[in-house]
Write a protein that holds these residues in place. Sequence first.
Motif, PDB file in Angstrom:
ATOM      1  N   ARG A 180       1.304  -0.646   0.325  1.00 54.30           N
ATOM      2  CA  ARG A 180      -0.201  -0.095  -0.060  1.00 54.30           C
ATOM      3  C   ARG A 180       0.558   1.266   0.126  1.00 54.30           C
ATOM      4  N   ALA A 181       1.001   2.190  -1.302  1.00 55.66           N
ATOM      5  CA  ALA A 181       1.366   2.983  -0.907  1.00 55.66           C
ATOM      6  C   ALA A 181       0.346   4.320  -0.471  1.00 55.66           C
ATOM      7  N   VAL A 182      -0.207   4.485  -0.671  1.00 57.99           N
ATOM      8  CA  VAL A 182      -1.236   5.189   0.348  1.00 57.99           C
ATOM      9  C   VAL A 182      -2.424   3.786   0.938  1.00 57.99           C
ATOM     10  N   SER A 221       7.048   8.556   0.523  1.00 51.62           N
ATOM     11  CA  SER A 221       6.006   8.391   1.592  1.00 51.62           C
ATOM     12  C   SER A 221       4.934   8.191   1.080  1.00 51.62           C
ATOM     13  N   GLY A 222       4.913   8.567  -0.078  1.00 52.41           N
ATOM     14  CA  GLY A 222       3.414   8.290  -1.202  1.00 52.41           C
ATOM     15  C   GLY A 222       2.925   9.368  -1.672  1.00 52.41           C
ATOM     16  N   LYS A 223       3.463  10.971  -1.765  1.00 49.95           N
ATOM     17  CA  LYS A 223       3.035  11.553  -1.671  1.00 49.95           C
ATOM     18  C   LYS A 223       2.543  12.055  -2.793  1.00 49.95           C
ATOM     19  N   THR A 224       2.761  11.516  -4.021  1.00 55.94           N
ATOM     20  CA  THR A 224       3.002  11.607  -5.323  1.00 55.94           C
ATOM     21  C   THR A 224       1.740  10.977  -6.128  1.00 55.94           C
ATOM     22  N   THR A 225       1.364   9.494  -5.328  1.00 55.57           N
ATOM     23  CA  THR A 225       0.604   8.670  -5.263  1.00 55.57           C
ATOM     24  C   THR A 225      -0.859   8.929  -4.775  1.00 55.57           C
ATOM     25  N   LEU A 226      -0.427   9.522  -3.899  1.00 56.00           N
ATOM     26  CA  LEU A 226      -1.724  10.022  -2.839  1.00 56.00           C
ATOM     27  C   LEU A 226      -1.986  11.197  -3.843  1.00 56.00           C
TER      28      LEU A 226
HETATM   29  N1  LIG Z   1       4.085   2.862 -10.911  1.00 53.29           N
HETATM   30  C1  LIG Z   1       4.058   2.412  -9.425  1.00 53.29           C
HETATM   31  N2  LIG Z   1       4.151   0.732  -9.262  1.00 53.29           N
HETATM   32  C2  LIG Z   1       5.092   0.421  -8.472  1.00 53.29           C
HETATM   33  N3  LIG Z   1       5.378   0.740  -6.952  1.00 53.29           N
HETATM   34  C3  LIG Z   1       4.887   2.821  -7.169  1.00 53.29           C
HETATM   35  C4  LIG Z   1       4.652   3.414  -8.124  1.00 53.29           C
HETATM   36  N4  LIG Z   1       4.680   4.763  -8.246  1.00 53.29           N
HETATM   37  C5  LIG Z   1       4.981   4.747  -7.091  1.00 53.29           C
HETATM   38  N5  LIG Z   1       5.622   3.384  -6.565  1.00 53.29           N
HETATM   39  C6  LIG Z   1       6.116   3.716  -5.242  1.00 53.29           C
HETATM   40  O1  LIG Z   1       5.183   3.811  -4.650  1.00 53.29           O
HETATM   41  C7  LIG Z   1       5.357   3.749  -3.165  1.00 53.29           C
HETATM   42  C8  LIG Z   1       5.813   6.325  -3.080  1.00 53.29           C
HETATM   43  O2  LIG Z   1       6.223   6.330  -4.406  1.00 53.29           O
HETATM   44  P1  LIG Z   1       5.804   8.339  -4.633  1.00 53.29           P
HETATM   45  O3  LIG Z   1       5.810   8.365  -5.871  1.00 53.29           O
HETATM   46  O4  LIG Z   1       4.406   8.390  -3.754  1.00 53.29           O
HETATM   47  O5  LIG Z   1       6.661   8.400  -3.814  1.00 53.29           O
HETATM   48  P2  LIG Z   1       6.846  10.153  -2.890  1.00 53.29           P
HETATM   49  O6  LIG Z   1       6.539  10.244  -1.341  1.00 53.29           O
HETATM   50  O7  LIG Z   1       5.953  10.965  -3.712  1.00 53.29           O
HETATM   51  O8  LIG Z   1       8.308  10.204  -2.922  1.00 53.29           O
HETATM   52  P3  LIG Z   1       9.885  11.095  -3.876  1.00 53.29           P
HETATM   53  O9  LIG Z   1       9.243  12.327  -2.617  1.00 53.29           O
HETATM   54  O10 LIG Z   1      10.566  10.656  -3.869  1.00 53.29           O
HETATM   55  O11 LIG Z   1       8.465  11.863  -4.866  1.00 53.29           O
HETATM   56  C9  LIG Z   1       7.365   4.143  -2.954  1.00 53.29           C
HETATM   57  O12 LIG Z   1       7.483   3.455  -2.670  1.00 53.29           O
HETATM   58  C10 LIG Z   1       7.221   4.145  -4.639  1.00 53.29           C
HETATM   59  O13 LIG Z   1       8.709   3.327  -4.948  1.00 53.29           O
END
Ligand SMILES: Nc1ncnc2c1ncn2[C@@H]1O[C@H](COP(=O)(O)OP(=O)(O)OP(=O)(O)O)[C@@H](O)[C@H]1O
Length: 280
Positions: A45-47, A68-73
Motif C-alpha cells: 500500500r503506497a497510500v 512516503s506516497g505523496k505523489t501517489t496520493l
Molecule cells: N507505478 C508504480 N508501481 C509500483 N510502485 C510504485 C509506483 N509508483 C510509486 N511506487 C512506489 O510507491 C511508493 C510511493 O511513491 P511516491 O512516488 O508516491 O512517493 P513520494 O512521497 O512522492 O516520493 P518522492 O519524494 O521521492 O517524490 C514508493 O515506494 C514507490 O517506489
Amino acid sequence: MADTLSIEVPAGNGRDLPGPVEQPVLLVEGLVVEHRDGTTGRIFRAVDGVSLRVAAGESTAIVGESGSGKTTLAMAATGLGPRSGGHIELLGRSLERLSRRALRRLRPEVQIVFQDPHGSLDARQSVRSGLRELRRLQPERTAWIDDAALLERVRLSADLLDRYPHQLSGGQAQRVCIARALLMRPRLIVADEPTSGLDVSVQADVLKLLREVRQTTGAALLMISHDLAVVRSVCQTVHVMRRGRVVESGPCETVFTDPAHEYTRELLAAMPGARWRARR
Ligand SMILES: Nc1ncnc2c1ncn2[C@@H]1O[C@H](COP(=O)(O)OP(=O)(O)OP(=O)(O)O)[C@@H](O)[C@H]1O
Ligand SMILES: [Mg+2]
C-alpha cells in the motif's frame, strides 16, 4: 423595495444548495492505492487509508520523506492516478461515479505543476504554440486573457513567447508551466515539488508567484514537498505522511512549532539551519 425582495432568501432555503465556500475543493476519505513491488512482486500500500480535505482557496501541503506516497496520493486524489479504495470528491463530484467523459470535463479545473518544468513542456512547441494548443482545446475558458498579459502575470516578458523550452532557464520554464495552469482558471492547483528542480536563486521567486496566484485567483493549492521551509512559506495547513499514512495534520504553525508525532519531530530535526525548532 423590489430590490430587497429579489435578493431575499427564505430561511433555510439555501441549506440544501452546495455553497461555494462550504464545499471543499477536494475531499479524500480512506484513500488506498496499492502497487506491486517491482523486485519482490508483492502488493503493497503506497497510500494506506488517507483522509484529507482542501477547502476552496486554501493552501495545503503534504510533506514526508521520499517514497512516503505523496505523489501517489496527489495523482489518485485528482483522478490522474489509480486508486484501490476509498472515497474522493473533487469539486463536489464523487470520482467513483464519474464517467471518463465527465472526468475529462472536470480536468481543466485541476492543474498540476510538476518538479521538472522542462519535462512538462513539449520540446517541439514554442511557448506561444503551446498556449495556442490549450486555447484550441478550451476556447471559452481561456479567452479571459491574451498571451502577453498572461506572461506578465507570471513576470515573464512577451519576448519569450517564441522561445522553445530548451531556450528557457529552469525558473522561466516553471513560470511558463504556472502560466499554462493559470490560463485554465483552475479551482485547484497541485504543485508537486515545484521548486526542488530549480536553482536556489530562483526558488523563492517561484514560491512567491505560487502564493500570489493563490491569493489573486482564489484557487486552492495542494503542494507536495519534502522541504518544510518551503511549505511553511506558502501553506496554511500541512499533512505529514509516512509510509503511506498521514501521521499528523494541522495548521503549519502548530505542526512545525509543536509537533505531536515523533516522525514530524525527526523531519524538523533533519533540517539543518532551520530558523525554527520544534519544542520538545
Ligand atoms: N507505478 C508504480 N508501481 C509500483 N510502485 C510504485 C509506483 N509508483 C510509486 N511506487 C512506489 O510507491 C511508493 C510511493 O511513491 P511516491 O512516488 O508516491 O512517493 P513520494 O512521497 O512522492 O516520493 P518522492 O519524494 O521521492 O517524490 C514508493 O515506494 C514507490 O517506489
Ligand atoms: Mg513524489
